[in-house]
Motif scaffolding. Sequence first.
Motif, PDB file in Angstrom:
ATOM      1  N   ALA A  74      13.245  88.039 -30.431  1.00 19.94           N
ATOM      2  CA  ALA A  74      14.188  89.157 -30.897  1.00 19.94           C
ATOM      3  C   ALA A  74      14.254  88.832 -32.462  1.00 19.94           C
ATOM      4  N   GLY A  75      14.221  89.927 -33.180  1.00 18.48           N
ATOM      5  CA  GLY A  75      14.442  89.905 -34.559  1.00 18.48           C
ATOM      6  C   GLY A  75      13.071  89.287 -35.428  1.00 18.48           C
ATOM      7  N   ALA A  76      12.019  89.544 -34.767  1.00 13.99           N
ATOM      8  CA  ALA A  76      10.878  89.056 -35.372  1.00 13.99           C
ATOM      9  C   ALA A  76      10.043  90.215 -35.993  1.00 13.99           C
ATOM     10  N   ARG A  77       9.258  89.634 -37.206  1.00 17.23           N
ATOM     11  CA  ARG A  77       8.286  90.528 -37.687  1.00 17.23           C
ATOM     12  C   ARG A  77       6.954  89.959 -37.124  1.00 17.23           C
ATOM     13  N   ILE A  78       6.343  90.970 -36.280  1.00 16.19           N
ATOM     14  CA  ILE A  78       4.956  90.806 -35.616  1.00 16.19           C
ATOM     15  C   ILE A  78       3.767  91.132 -36.612  1.00 16.19           C
ATOM     16  N   SER A  79       2.940  90.194 -36.970  1.00 13.72           N
ATOM     17  CA  SER A  79       1.918  90.572 -37.968  1.00 13.72           C
ATOM     18  C   SER A  79       0.502  90.655 -37.024  1.00 13.72           C
ATOM     19  N   GLY A  80      -0.341  91.488 -37.504  1.00 12.66           N
ATOM     20  CA  GLY A  80      -1.680  91.386 -36.820  1.00 12.66           C
ATOM     21  C   GLY A  80      -1.657  92.522 -35.756  1.00 12.66           C
ATOM     22  N   HIS A  81      -2.597  92.639 -34.902  1.00 13.89           N
ATOM     23  CA  HIS A  81      -2.966  93.569 -33.861  1.00 13.89           C
ATOM     24  C   HIS A  81      -2.521  93.029 -32.476  1.00 13.89           C
ATOM     25  N   LEU A  82      -1.380  93.428 -31.848  1.00  8.08           N
ATOM     26  CA  LEU A  82      -1.079  92.958 -30.382  1.00  8.08           C
ATOM     27  C   LEU A  82      -2.017  93.668 -29.419  1.00  8.08           C
ATOM     28  N   ASN A  83      -3.190  92.832 -29.359  1.00 13.73           N
ATOM     29  CA  ASN A  83      -4.527  93.625 -28.585  1.00 13.73           C
ATOM     30  C   ASN A  83      -4.466  92.905 -27.075  1.00 13.73           C
ATOM     31  N   LEU A  84      -3.925  93.628 -26.179  1.00 15.47           N
ATOM     32  CA  LEU A  84      -4.041  93.143 -24.769  1.00 15.47           C
ATOM     33  C   LEU A  84      -4.811  93.966 -23.823  1.00 15.47           C
ATOM     34  N   ALA A  85      -5.656  94.602 -24.435  1.00 12.84           N
ATOM     35  CA  ALA A  85      -6.490  95.477 -23.635  1.00 12.84           C
ATOM     36  C   ALA A  85      -7.202  95.029 -22.758  1.00 12.84           C
ATOM     37  N   GLY A  86      -7.083  95.176 -21.537  1.00 16.83           N
ATOM     38  CA  GLY A  86      -7.919  94.812 -20.224  1.00 16.83           C
ATOM     39  C   GLY A  86      -7.495  93.358 -19.735  1.00 16.83           C
ATOM     40  N   ALA A  87      -6.182  93.080 -20.528  1.00 14.46           N
ATOM     41  CA  ALA A  87      -5.888  91.762 -19.813  1.00 14.46           C
ATOM     42  C   ALA A  87      -5.040  91.831 -18.509  1.00 14.46           C
ATOM     43  N   GLN A  88      -4.972  90.668 -17.859  1.00 15.85           N
ATOM     44  CA  GLN A  88      -4.338  90.433 -16.719  1.00 15.85           C
ATOM     45  C   GLN A  88      -3.034  89.547 -17.002  1.00 15.85           C
ATOM     46  N   ILE A  89      -1.971  90.238 -16.932  1.00 12.51           N
ATOM     47  CA  ILE A  89      -0.623  89.494 -17.631  1.00 12.51           C
ATOM     48  C   ILE A  89       0.253  89.346 -16.397  1.00 12.51           C
ATOM     49  N   THR A  90       0.706  87.989 -16.111  1.00 13.89           N
ATOM     50  CA  THR A  90       1.567  87.796 -15.223  1.00 13.89           C
ATOM     51  C   THR A  90       2.779  87.433 -15.558  1.00 13.89           C
ATOM     52  N   TYR A  91       3.153  87.712 -16.712  1.00 14.81           N
ATOM     53  CA  TYR A  91       4.359  87.092 -17.320  1.00 14.81           C
ATOM     54  C   TYR A  91       5.218  88.488 -18.067  1.00 14.81           C
ATOM     55  N   ALA A  92       6.538  88.393 -17.914  1.00 20.09           N
ATOM     56  CA  ALA A  92       7.191  89.405 -18.346  1.00 20.09           C
ATOM     57  C   ALA A  92       7.235  89.151 -19.934  1.00 20.09           C
ATOM     58  N   LEU A  93       7.348  90.485 -20.692  1.00 15.74           N
ATOM     59  CA  LEU A  93       7.308  90.480 -22.065  1.00 15.74           C
ATOM     60  C   LEU A  93       8.629  91.067 -22.613  1.00 15.74           C
ATOM     61  N   TRP A  94       9.631  90.578 -23.339  1.00 17.58           N
ATOM     62  CA  TRP A  94      10.824  91.203 -23.938  1.00 17.58           C
ATOM     63  C   TRP A  94      10.859  91.182 -25.523  1.00 17.58           C
ATOM     64  N   LEU A  95      10.779  91.971 -26.164  1.00 10.99           N
ATOM     65  CA  LEU A  95      10.496  91.969 -27.642  1.00 10.99           C
ATOM     66  C   LEU A  95      11.944  92.812 -27.959  1.00 10.99           C
TER      67      LEU A  95
END
Length: 518
Positions: A74-95
Motif C-alpha cells: 500500500a502507498g507505493a510508487r511503482i517504477s518501471g513496467h509491471l510486465n507479467l505477460a504470459g506468466a503463471q502466477i500462483t499468488y494473490a496480488l493486493w496493491l
Amino acid sequence: MLSYDELAPPERELWDAFPEGRHVDLRAGVPEDDRAAEGGRWGQERTVRAAVIVALLLGANTAQRGAVACLRLAGARISGHLNLAGAQITYALWLEDCWFEESVNLLGASTQTLVITGSHVPGIEAYAARIEGTLDLRRSVVQSLASSPFNHVSTALSLSDARVAGGMLLNGAEISAPGGWAVAAGGLVMEGGVTCNGGFVARGEVRLPGAQLPGGLFMQGAQLLSPGPRGTALALDNAAGSTLDFSAGFTANGTVRVRGTRVSNNLTFEGAVLNGPSGGRGASLAAPLMQAVDFDFTLAEPPSGWVDLRGAQVSNLYDSDHIWPEVVELDGFVYGSIKMDMGRERREAVGRRDSVVRRVAWIRRSPGYNPQPYEQLASWYRRAGHDDDARRVLLAKQRHRRQTLPRAARMWGHLLDTTVGYGYRPWLAGVWLLALTLLGTLSFDSHSPTPVKQGEGAPFQPLVYTLDLLIPIGGLGQRTAWYWPHDGLQWLAYLLIAFGWLLTTAVIAGVTRALQKN
C-alpha cells in the motif's frame, strides 16, 4: 536476477513480508500526502521497482511452511513496467493506493485474485488473461494506453477474451480513454458479477460484445460520460447475462447497444438518463433482437435520441407516461404484458380510459407503417380480456395503413371506415340502414306513386318499399310494382338502391378483412 543486496529499504521490507503474506504499508498517514494522484512526487522511501514485484510473483522468494504467500503493498510508487505477460502466477496480488509509473501487462497471464484499489494506473492490458479469483479495481483511476496491440484504439482497460472465475469490482473507479475505449472486453467470461456502482465513471466507450455475464452487470448510478469514436457509450451486443441493471441515476452520453443480448432475468433502466449521441441524431438505446424476462424502461426523463426495439422479445414491459422519445422502432417487438409505473404501484396498463389512445400514439412513433406492432398490442388486449380495446387498435391499424395506399384505395378505405369501421364496428351498418330507412319512408309517404300495372300488385307500403330498395338480395315485391312520376323521388329510389349495394359490399369486405391476420 535481483539480489537482496540490490534492494532498496522498502523493497527489502516487501521481500521479507511476501512469504508470510504480511501487509507492507508505505503510506505517510497524512491524507494530502497519500493521494495516489500525487504519487509521482513520492520519493525513494516509497518507491518499489516493478521488477521486484514481478520477481516475487514468479517465485523469487518462496513461501514458508504454515503461511500463505501473498504480495500486499500500500502507498507505493511503482517504477518501471509491471510486465507479467504470459506468466503463471500462483499468488494473490493486493496493491492499494499505489501510483504506477507505467502500465500493467497481464497479456495471456494466469493469476489468482488481483486487487488494485485506490490506485493510479496508466492502463491495464489483460487480453486473454485467466484470473482464478476476483478482479478488484475499486476507486482506481485507469487511464488509456497509447494503443493496444489487439484493439488498435486507445484503450484504458483491456479484458478481451479474458476469463475471471470470481467477479469484477469497479465501484468508484474512473476508467478514461476519451475518444477511445475505456473498457475493451469483447468475449469476456465473468463467472461472478460485474459491479460498477458507487460513482463509477467511464470516459470512452465501454465494450462488452459477446460477454458472458452469468453473475450479472450492475451499473447503478454509473456515468458513461464520453462516447467512443462511433458515438457509443456502452456496447453489449450479443452478450448474455442474468441481470443488466442500469438504474438509480445511470447516465449514458452516447448510445447504449444491447443488440441480440439475452438477459435471463431483468434488464432495467429505472431512473436512468439516456442522453444518446450529441445532437440527438443517434439512438439512445439500440436493442434490436434483445431478449429479456423483465424490461424496465421507467427512465428519469425521455431520452434525447430514438429507441430501437425491433425484433426484441420480453415477457414483461414496464414503462410510464411521457418517457418515450419522438421515434421508437417497434416492428417485431414482442411482449407478454405491459405494466405502467403509477406512483408506488405498477399495474397492467389496461382499463384506463385513454389506454388505447396512448398505446396507439406510442406505435405511431415508429417511422412508416408496420402491421406487427398493432397486432401485438391487440393480442395483448385480448389476453387481458379487453376485446373492445383490441378492435380499436386494429381499426387504428387500418387507418394508418390507408395513408400508405393509392388514392383510389384510400377512398374505398374511407368508405369502409365510415360504414362499418373496417368490420370492427359492424353496428355502424345498422345506423346507416336505420337512417336511410327513415329517410326513404318519410319521403315516399308524402307522395303517391304510380303502379306499373293498374289494379295489380300489393298495396303501396312506404317502409316496405324503402327496404326493398335497400336490400339488394331477393325482393319484397314493392320495387317492381311501383314507380314515381316525380323525378326527385325516382332519383332518391335510385340512390337508395346504390347505397344498398355499397352498404352490403362494405359489410362483406369489412367483416372479411377483420377476420384476416393482415
